[in-house]
Design an enzyme around this catalytic site. Structure first.
Site, mmCIF file in Angstrom:
data_model
loop_
_atom_site.group_PDB
_atom_site.id
_atom_site.type_symbol
_atom_site.label_atom_id
_atom_site.label_comp_id
_atom_site.label_asym_id
_atom_site.label_seq_id
_atom_site.Cartn_x
_atom_site.Cartn_y
_atom_site.Cartn_z
ATOM 1 N N LEU A 252 1.037 -1.296 -0.005
ATOM 2 C CA LEU A 252 -0.122 -0.084 0.049
ATOM 3 C C LEU A 252 0.887 1.490 0.051
ATOM 4 O O LEU A 252 0.442 2.396 0.298
ATOM 5 C CB LEU A 252 -0.916 -0.010 1.316
ATOM 6 N N CYS A 262 8.715 -8.581 -13.634
ATOM 7 C CA CYS A 262 7.381 -9.190 -13.428
ATOM 8 C C CYS A 262 6.176 -8.387 -13.920
ATOM 9 O O CYS A 262 5.324 -8.717 -14.691
ATOM 10 C CB CYS A 262 7.235 -9.966 -12.303
#
Ligand code: NAD
Length: 437
Positions: A252, A262
């Protein structure tokens, strides 16, 4: 067991070393002969904490070998693990050329019944595609999807203490299930961490997991921009939101946008898979769009907020080039987008990173000045931008920085410094969505 790991990049090298560490005899192979030569000479081509020592130990104890002869290594192995790259094609789909090539080599070279383990991140349907390629081999080949969840920077730990081991295979394939259970037994001793499922579900799980994480980051980055407009502080919002157990505190943090080898490619590949099947994955598309835009935030702040729209001739110092700390990987790093924007605007860039400068040098040559001592980057600079939160940047000598910088401007792309304290010391401080920035 006798293993062969095909592809000695971040995943292959870590997997090979860890499987050797847990008692297997492992041959790591790669088409890049120079990489294999370096490994045979005792040089580790990537930076991953603890990896060099683990490789040295297992080479010395004759459990870990490196070879360019893929066919021979395959023929000698009971288990073959595929960890080749699956980069994004220009249309967003995962490029499976290396996977196909490896499958063909395996089919032509096996010398016993084997399990072929797909660790590379591959789209739904790849397990079936590989099965078709290997079906006429001289010995049975059991194809299993076993997506990898390790994080660069903490890869050894993740590998040795995994949250879960996903195994996608046919439900009646007792041979593959037995081999996979034995292979991972040493790292799953303390608890039952296997999740067996069908190949398509295993393949999709990897993309969904990465996209979910990327989505949280993109959402919080958008929230950070809103915080700046309304006078809220994204640190506090994150704390308040993340303390809800249903949401959880991780992933967050607002920052300069996600990078790495990725998330960017996997989000786009998932969108592509959806489209191929008539499903528009709008949240995933937005995650990517938001990230691309957000990666321009640092450059935009510099130009528009701090330099009245003109960066020509400005000297900008950058701390941190890797896409995250504890790796030398610069693939899709937000630092690259920042460098491109700064150079494009006519600014001069001086940069430092503890491990990733070689990667940046290979891309930019002498267009970026790379310095061995982090403080040297700040000499006569008009601003210092923190892009990657390496530990050594967390609590620097700010008075020294102040004396080196031409203008005391700190742009904190990871919100790790205290804006309040720094302003008191006479700096102009700007973060991502933090109050008063
Ligand atoms: P990488 O680029 O670091 O390494 C890939 C290696 O495969 C290279 O050394 C390359 O030379 C080799 N290779 C390519 N084609 C080959 C062939 N035909 N035969 C033999 N070797 C070949 O890639 P990586 O970061 O290790 O990622 C590998 C796969 O694992 C990708 O699918 C990636 O999405 C996935 N993955 C990566 C991570 C990560 O953190 N890097 C984490 C989980 C999953």
């Amino acid at each position: 067991m006798k293993l062969c790991v095909i592809g000695t990049g971040y995943v292959g090298l870590v997997s090979g070393a860890c499987f050797a560490e847990t008692g297997n005899e492992v041959v790591c192979v790669d088409i890049d002969a120079s990489k294999i030569e370096r490994l045979r000479a005792g040089e580790v081509p990537i930076f991953e904490p603890g990896l060099e020592a683990m490789i040295a130990r297992n080479v010395a104890e004759k459990r870990l070998f490196f070879s360019s002869d893929i066919a021979q290594a395959v023929a000698a192995s009971e288990v073959i693990l595929v960890a080749v790259g699956t980069p994004a094609r220009s249309d967003g789909a995962a490029d499976l050329q290396a996977v196909d090539k490896v499958a063909e080599t395996v089919a032509a070279s096996v010398a016993r019944e084997t399990v072929l383990v797909m660790k590379s991140t591959v789209p739904v349907g790849t397990n079936a595609r590989v099965r078709r390629i290997v079906k006429d081999a001289a010995f049975p080949i059991h194809v299993v999807s076993n997506p990898e969840f390790l994080k660069e920077g903490a890869a050894l730990d993740d590998f040795m203490r995994p949250d879960r081991i996903l195994v996608g295979g046919e439900s009646d394939d007792a041979f593959a299930r037995d081999v996979m259970t034995r292979l991972y037994h040493p790292v799953t001793l303390s608890s039952e961490r296997f999740i067996f499922m069908d190949p398509a579900s295993a393949e999709l799980t990897k993309y969904v997991a990465n996209t979910m994480l990327a989505m949280r980051i993109s959402f919080m980055n958008e929230v950070a921009i809103l915080c700046e407009k309304v006078g809220a502080d994204v640190h506090l919002v994150r704390k308040g939101v993340g303390s809800d157990e249903r949401i959880g505190a991780k992933f967050l943090h607002a920052g300069p946008g996600y990078g790495g080898s990725c998330f960017p490619k996997d989000v786009v590949a998932l969108v592509h898979t959806g489209r191929e099947h008539g499903v528009e994955l709008e949240l995933a598309s937005a995650t990517d769009r938001v990230n691309l835009r957000h990666k321009g935030t640092l450059a935009r702040k510099l130009k528009q907020v701090h330099f009245e729209g003109d960066l020509r001739g400005k000297r900008i110092a950058i701390w941190g080039l890797a896409f995250k700390p504890r790796t030398d990987d610069v693939r899709e790093s937000p630092a690259l987008q920042l460098i491109d924007a700064l150079l494009g605007e006519g600014a001069e860039v001086r940069a430092h990173d503890p491990e990733a400068m070689a990667g940046v040098r290979a891309l930019y040559g002498d267009r970026v000045t790379l310095v061995e001592d982090a403080y040297d980057a700040a000499i006569d600079a008009d601003a210092l931008v923190l892009v990657t939160e390496w530990r050594q940047y967390q609590n620097p000598d700010f008075s020294r920085l102040k004396s080196l910088l031409k203008r005391p401007l700190l742009v904190d792309g990871r919100n790790i410094w205290s804006g309040y304290g720094l302003r008191k010391q006479g700096f102009t401080y700007d973060g991502i969505g933090v109050r008063g920035s």
